[in-house]
Design a protein around this motif. Structure first.
Motif, PDB file in Angstrom:
ATOM      1  N   MET A 470       0.321  -0.997   0.074  1.00 43.98           N
ATOM      2  CA  MET A 470      -0.105   0.150  -0.325  1.00 43.98           C
ATOM      3  C   MET A 470       0.888   1.279  -0.147  1.00 43.98           C
ATOM      4  O   MET A 470       2.027   1.284   0.624  1.00 43.98           O
ATOM      5  N   GLY A 471       0.455   2.188  -0.774  1.00 44.99           N
ATOM      6  CA  GLY A 471       1.338   3.929  -1.023  1.00 44.99           C
ATOM      7  C   GLY A 471      -0.361   4.707  -0.958  1.00 44.99           C
ATOM      8  O   GLY A 471      -1.164   4.118  -1.167  1.00 44.99           O
ATOM      9  N   ARG A 472       0.107   5.613  -1.284  1.00 45.37           N
ATOM     10  CA  ARG A 472      -0.394   6.901  -1.034  1.00 45.37           C
ATOM     11  C   ARG A 472       0.115   7.699  -2.863  1.00 45.37           C
ATOM     12  O   ARG A 472       1.187   8.324  -2.824  1.00 45.37           O
ATOM     13  N   ARG A 473      -0.645   8.203  -3.259  1.00 49.38           N
ATOM     14  CA  ARG A 473      -0.588   9.543  -4.053  1.00 49.38           C
ATOM     15  C   ARG A 473       0.174   8.911  -4.911  1.00 49.38           C
ATOM     16  O   ARG A 473       0.367   7.666  -5.610  1.00 49.38           O
ATOM     17  N   TYR A 474       2.388   9.473  -5.270  1.00 51.15           N
ATOM     18  CA  TYR A 474       2.575   9.477  -5.996  1.00 51.15           C
ATOM     19  C   TYR A 474       3.214   7.671  -5.861  1.00 51.15           C
ATOM     20  O   TYR A 474       3.528   7.306  -7.198  1.00 51.15           O
ATOM     21  N   ASN A 475       2.978   6.943  -4.859  1.00 55.22           N
ATOM     22  CA  ASN A 475       2.905   5.654  -4.477  1.00 55.22           C
ATOM     23  C   ASN A 475       2.090   4.773  -4.199  1.00 55.22           C
ATOM     24  O   ASN A 475       2.488   3.759  -3.990  1.00 55.22           O
ATOM     25  N   TYR A 476       1.102   5.306  -4.767  1.00 54.92           N
ATOM     26  CA  TYR A 476      -0.250   4.267  -5.411  1.00 54.92           C
ATOM     27  C   TYR A 476       0.552   3.485  -5.987  1.00 54.92           C
ATOM     28  O   TYR A 476       0.476   2.788  -6.661  1.00 54.92           O
ATOM     29  N   PRO A 477       0.872   4.130  -7.890  1.00 59.58           N
ATOM     30  CA  PRO A 477       1.181   3.316  -8.679  1.00 59.58           C
ATOM     31  C   PRO A 477       2.187   2.103  -8.013  1.00 59.58           C
ATOM     32  O   PRO A 477       2.718   1.001  -8.149  1.00 59.58           O
ATOM     33  N   THR A 478       3.406   2.930  -7.430  1.00 60.87           N
ATOM     34  CA  THR A 478       4.059   2.003  -6.885  1.00 60.87           C
ATOM     35  C   THR A 478       3.722   0.655  -5.463  1.00 60.87           C
ATOM     36  O   THR A 478       4.228  -0.128  -5.962  1.00 60.87           O
ATOM     37  N   ALA A 479       2.631   0.690  -5.090  1.00 58.42           N
ATOM     38  CA  ALA A 479       2.369  -0.052  -4.600  1.00 58.42           C
ATOM     39  C   ALA A 479       2.009  -1.079  -5.501  1.00 58.42           C
ATOM     40  O   ALA A 479       2.225  -2.604  -5.606  1.00 58.42           O
ATOM     41  N   LEU A 480       1.203  -0.593  -6.620  1.00 55.81           N
ATOM     42  CA  LEU A 480       0.703  -1.722  -7.546  1.00 55.81           C
ATOM     43  C   LEU A 480       1.784  -2.601  -8.314  1.00 55.81           C
ATOM     44  O   LEU A 480       1.628  -3.981  -8.391  1.00 55.81           O
ATOM     45  N   GLU A 481       2.525  -2.253  -8.574  1.00 57.01           N
ATOM     46  CA  GLU A 481       3.872  -2.484  -8.989  1.00 57.01           C
ATOM     47  C   GLU A 481       4.306  -3.627  -8.278  1.00 57.01           C
ATOM     48  O   GLU A 481       4.942  -4.942  -8.932  1.00 57.01           O
ATOM     49  N   GLY A 482       4.499  -3.070  -7.166  1.00 54.96           N
ATOM     50  CA  GLY A 482       5.092  -4.104  -6.249  1.00 54.96           C
ATOM     51  C   GLY A 482       4.023  -5.375  -5.480  1.00 54.96           C
ATOM     52  O   GLY A 482       4.700  -5.982  -5.768  1.00 54.96           O
ATOM     53  N   ALA A 483       3.241  -5.361  -6.075  1.00 51.94           N
ATOM     54  CA  ALA A 483       2.172  -6.406  -5.841  1.00 51.94           C
ATOM     55  C   ALA A 483       2.393  -6.928  -7.000  1.00 51.94           C
ATOM     56  O   ALA A 483       2.474  -8.641  -7.112  1.00 51.94           O
ATOM     57  N   LEU A 484       2.486  -6.434  -8.109  1.00 50.81           N
ATOM     58  CA  LEU A 484       2.926  -7.514  -9.492  1.00 50.81           C
ATOM     59  C   LEU A 484       3.729  -7.962  -9.682  1.00 50.81           C
ATOM     60  O   LEU A 484       3.590  -9.344 -10.167  1.00 50.81           O
ATOM     61  N   LYS A 485       5.043  -7.273  -8.771  1.00 56.88           N
ATOM     62  CA  LYS A 485       6.129  -8.216  -9.396  1.00 56.88           C
ATOM     63  C   LYS A 485       6.075  -9.529  -8.542  1.00 56.88           C
ATOM     64  O   LYS A 485       6.265  -9.687  -8.888  1.00 56.88           O
ATOM     65  N   LEU A 486       5.363  -9.292  -7.084  1.00 54.33           N
ATOM     66  CA  LEU A 486       5.775 -10.333  -6.280  1.00 54.33           C
ATOM     67  C   LEU A 486       4.596 -11.417  -7.102  1.00 54.33           C
ATOM     68  O   LEU A 486       5.240 -12.816  -7.354  1.00 54.33           O
ATOM     69  N   LYS A 487       3.731 -11.009  -7.524  1.00 54.93           N
ATOM     70  CA  LYS A 487       2.847 -12.569  -8.051  1.00 54.93           C
ATOM     71  C   LYS A 487       3.107 -13.196  -9.279  1.00 54.93           C
ATOM     72  O   LYS A 487       3.676 -14.442  -9.132  1.00 54.93           O
ATOM     73  N   GLU A 488       3.589 -12.243 -10.159  1.00 51.13           N
ATOM     74  CA  GLU A 488       3.989 -12.553 -11.348  1.00 51.13           C
ATOM     75  C   GLU A 488       5.162 -13.986 -11.269  1.00 51.13           C
ATOM     76  O   GLU A 488       5.439 -14.661 -12.345  1.00 51.13           O
TER      77      GLU A 488
END
Ligand code: M6R
Length: 608
Positions: A470-488
């Motif tokens: 989880m993150g907010r503002r600029y780092n909301y997309p970073t949170a999405l990317e962190g989750a994608l990296k881990l799951k894939e």
């Protein structure tokens, strides 16, 4: 998403083919095969499995001639069996075809061919191509391919050899990349420059609807009406060394490690520090149009779409242009009004992602100004957009995007300053952002030195079945990317969320078995993030926090921390993503997975 190689010339065919296929294995890797015209027949070896198995099987043969075709497959129609592996053949076994893409009308074509007496041996859509060529063949293989592709609907990059034309390979393209090259080493056809860059750095990219006839001594490109096309060679600006692992255990590790260099390359020669401005040669032709745009829509898929989302925050804040950012795969099916002064920006590492390309075609039909941020030089999206900016990140081979994301963010920052300086951004404000950007490579280098610390955290958290980022503002997309990296790459269920959204539902999932990776930097949303972290803690959720160096306040609140150097908030995702990439990588490796080749995924998604 398959890899294609064709070769006609004097070199050792099997050695050349296997080496080239190994460079394309990231595109598809569930089965592989090859075929060669020799002694007036086609010989072939196909396997279900990886390219190394094909290599082993070829040791039992003494194939030496050409033309030959090699293929690594990522199954779309039919299981990854030997029968379904490419090449696919006609009834007589005198025509061999390798194909990347999907033939959407193959069922109809197949039924008709069966009625006409053709016998099929596979479940693939590709096999119809071989039978159609057999049907249309009179005296000229190129002509038979032309007649065949005129009946195909869907996407294809294909290469064909035939006993009747032992001196040539015929290739064709529709929405799926094909490059050709002819030099003193012979004639080459490939689905990706990486396959043949060892033999040539000058390549010709086919356009949709073009058919190439390649021999040892030359090539001719014609269109669907058999009109000869004049083609320019494109110089590929990276070498073989860059496409190899260079001592790293995986491409992903190599590519994460290369980030300081690839970020530097993305802004090298583009920053005008004194003027607080940016020079983007690729946009020169549309500079006037860009001055008057009133809306920008950024479209992309996967990781590139998260870069696009960061781009939205950056461009809106720095240039004050309203920005919509979304998934190309959704946009292409949307009905929405188009503003007269709206431009579209397509972000893609490969430049070949089918949904992004389709969204681009749709906006072009509306007459909109289209721009690209693309890594692969000469790729479809790079060619189809009106203007664009190359990433210069070098080849990215690992399926999980890493250095491309960082360099996309860097280029988006440049674009934001460029658009901002056309509007209200002052010299000093521009300079401030660009100074921060110039410092990013050194900060990324510092983060990379924390590998051991991140590895230990990966060991501690690797057995959890779920993960929240989880993150907010600029780092909301970073949170999405962190989750994608881990799951894939690790196959752990991971969710990326805006921290603000947690209490609208997802927090119900949190307990001692559901850890959270919170991006909690000392920025405009720090206090809010701390409150969200407290809420997770109240539910006994384990927490790793990504914090700004020197922040002691957060230490008592969370279980583990990792820190990154302080940076301008708008640039923080470039740094924040690096520990998340490393974390995903180490978890995957510790769980025994190959991060470069996740099951069921391919590097370049050329099917929709
Ligand atoms: O080549 P592109 O940037 O267009 O690719 C888009 C996505 O397919 C890609 O980012 C994908 O999500 C990666 N596997 C993520 O690591």
């Amino acid at each position: 998403m398959c890899g294609i190689i064709g070769y006609v010339g004097q070199k050792n065919n099997t050695e050349l083919g296997i080496k080239a296929l190994k460079r394309l294995e990231y595109r598809g890797y569930d089965s592989a095969g090859m075929a060669i015209v020799e002694n007036e027949k086609i010989s072939s070896v196909k396997i279900s499995g990886k390219v190394n198995q094909l290599k082993e099987s070829l040791k039992k043969t003494d194939f030496s001639g050409t033309p030959c075709l090699f293929h690594s497959r990522w199954a779309t129609h039919g299981k990854p069996t030997e029968e379904n592996a490419h090449p696919q053949f006609d009834c007589s076994g005198r025509v061999a075809v390798v194909h990347n893409g999907i033939i959407e009308n193959y069922r109809k074509l197949k039924e008709k061919l069966i009625d006409e007496g053709h016998e099929f041996t596979s479940e693939t859509d590709t096999e119809v191509i071989a039978h159609l060529i057999e049907k249309f063949y009179e005296e000229d293989l190129t002509e038979a391919v032309r007649k065949t592709v005129s009946l195909l609907q869907g996407a294809y990059g294909l290469a064909v050899i035939s006993v009747e034309a032992p001196e040539k390979i015929v290739a064709a393209r529709m929405s799926s990349p094909v490059v050709i090259s002819v030099n003193e080493s012979g004639g080459f056809v490939a689905s990706d420059p990486a396959a043949i860059v060892e033999h040539s750095q000058k390549m010709v990219f086919l356009e949709d609807g073009e058919i190439a006839t390649v021999t040892e001594d030359g090539f001719e490109v014609t269109d669907m009406e058999n009109i000869s096309q004049s083609k320019k060679e494109v110089e590929i600006d990276w070498d073989l060394e860059e496409a190899q692992k260079s001592g790293h255990p995986h491409f992903m590790m190599k590519e994460m490690t290369e980030q300081p260099k690839s970020i530097k390359n993305s802004f090298r020669g583009r920053i005008l520090m004194k003027e607080g401005d940016v020079k983007l040669g690729g946009l020169d032709e549309v500079v006037e149009k860009l001055k008057s745009i009133e809306k920008l829509t950024i479209l992309a898929c996967g990781t590139s779409s998260y870069a696009g989302l960061v781009g939205k925050y950056l461009i809106e804040e720095i240039s004050e242009i309203p920005v919509e950012a979304g998934l190309a795969s959704e946009f292409r099916y949307r009905k929405r009004p188009y503003g007269e002064k709206e431009a579209f920006l397509f972000v893609s590492q490969s430049g070949e992602t089918a949904d992004t390309l389709e969204a681009l075609k749709k906006t072009k039909k509306k007459g909109a100004l289209t721009l690209g941020i693309v890594n692969v030089v000469g790729s479809s999206i790079a060619r189809e957009t009106d203007a664009g900016i190359y990433n210069h990140a070098g080849p990215e081979i690992g399926v999980a995007s890493s250095k491309a994301f960082a360099s996309q963010l860097s280029v988006l920052t440049l674009l934001a300053v460029y658009l901002g300086r056309q509007r209200n951004l002052s010299v000093n404000e521009g300079r401030e952002i660009l100074k921060n950007l110039s410092g990013v490579p050194d900060s990324v280098e510092k983060i990379l030195q924390k590998k051991e610390e991140i590895k230990k955290l990966a060991e501690k958290y690797k057995d959890f079945e779920h993960f929240l980022f989880m993150g907010r503002r600029y780092n909301y997309p970073t949170a999405l990317e962190g989750a994608l990296k881990l799951k894939e790459i690790s196959y752990i269920h991971a969710e990326g969320y805006s921290a603000a959204e947690m209490k609208h539902g997802p927090i119900a999932l949190i307990d001692e078995n559901f850890p959270t990776f919170a991006i909690c930097l000392k920025d405009s949303v720090y206090d809010k993030m701390i409150s969200n972290v407290e809420e997770i803690k109240a539910r006994e959720g384990p927490i790793i926090a990504l914090k700004t160096e020197g922040d002691e306040e957060i230490e008592g609140v969370v279980d583990d921390t990792l820190s990154i150097p302080k940076i301008h908030e708008s640039l923080s995702p470039i740094l924040a993503v690096v520990p998340l990439q490393l974390f995903a990588y180490y978890v995957a490796v510790k769980k025994g997975h190959d991060p470069d080749k996740p099951e069921g995924l391919a590097k370049c998604v050329t099917v929709t």
